[in-house]
Design an enzyme around this catalytic site. Structure first.
Site, mmCIF file in Angstrom:
data_model
loop_
_atom_site.group_PDB
_atom_site.id
_atom_site.type_symbol
_atom_site.label_atom_id
_atom_site.label_comp_id
_atom_site.label_asym_id
_atom_site.label_seq_id
_atom_site.Cartn_x
_atom_site.Cartn_y
_atom_site.Cartn_z
ATOM 1 C CE1 TYR A 47 -3.718 -2.410 0.249
ATOM 2 C CE2 TYR A 47 -2.561 -3.312 2.145
ATOM 3 C CZ TYR A 47 -3.550 -3.409 1.190
ATOM 4 O OH TYR A 47 -4.379 -4.496 1.175
ATOM 5 C CG HIS A 49 -9.166 -0.732 -5.420
ATOM 6 N ND1 HIS A 49 -9.733 -1.038 -4.215
ATOM 7 C CD2 HIS A 49 -10.156 -0.812 -6.344
ATOM 8 C CE1 HIS A 49 -11.015 -1.306 -4.394
ATOM 9 N NE2 HIS A 49 -11.299 -1.162 -5.673
#
Length: 148
Positions: free
Chosen positions: A23, A101
């Site tokens: 991430y 995302h």
């Protein structure tokens, strides 16, 4: 002037420390500050909410309609693969949205490949890290000004 709402789903409050290999190291506060600055520079207003609770995201979507929100950027996170309720809320308010995302969900576990949002979103951005939010904001503003 447009009003945009950015919604961040579960666990995104941990950005910067949660699995940075997947991430990235950018925090949620840094993402929000960057988006706010970019929106403000363009003469627009940007709101944001992160919640680990599905009902809070749904209630925020419902409120967006009466607040005159013009566009939503949403990273549903884990709710991507499970939440018909969030999908229905977005459809109920008829506010266009882009699904974002940080990671490329299609390169991950098979259960992450399905989204309840992609087929009703204006577009989907995935796998580009925090830059995906910036690109989504640019695309939303182009949609709103008719330059898309």
């Amino acid at each position: 002037m447009a009003t945009l709402l950015v919604l961040h789903g579960p666990n995104l409050n941990l950005l910067g420390t949660r699995e940075p290999d997947k991430y990235g190291a950018t925090t949620l506060a840094e993402i929000n500050q960057d988006l706010e600055r970019r929106a403000r520079e363009g003469g627009h207003h940007l709101l944001h909410l992160q919640s680990n609770a599905e009902y809070e995201l749904i209630e925020r979507i419902h409120a967006a309609k009466s607040e005159g929100v013009d566009f939503i950027l949403i990273n549903p996170a884990a709710f991507t693969h499970t939440s018909v309720a969030l999908r229905d809320a977005l459809l109920a308010v008829s506010i266009p949205f882009i699904e974002v995302h940080l990671s490329n969900v299609h390169k991950r576990e098979p259960f992450r490949h399905h989204s309840y949002f992609s087929d009703v979103a204006v577009g989907v951005i995935c796998g580009l890290g925090a830059s995906g939010y910036r690109l989504a904001l640019e695309a939303a503003l182009e949609q709103l000004t008719g330059r898309a």
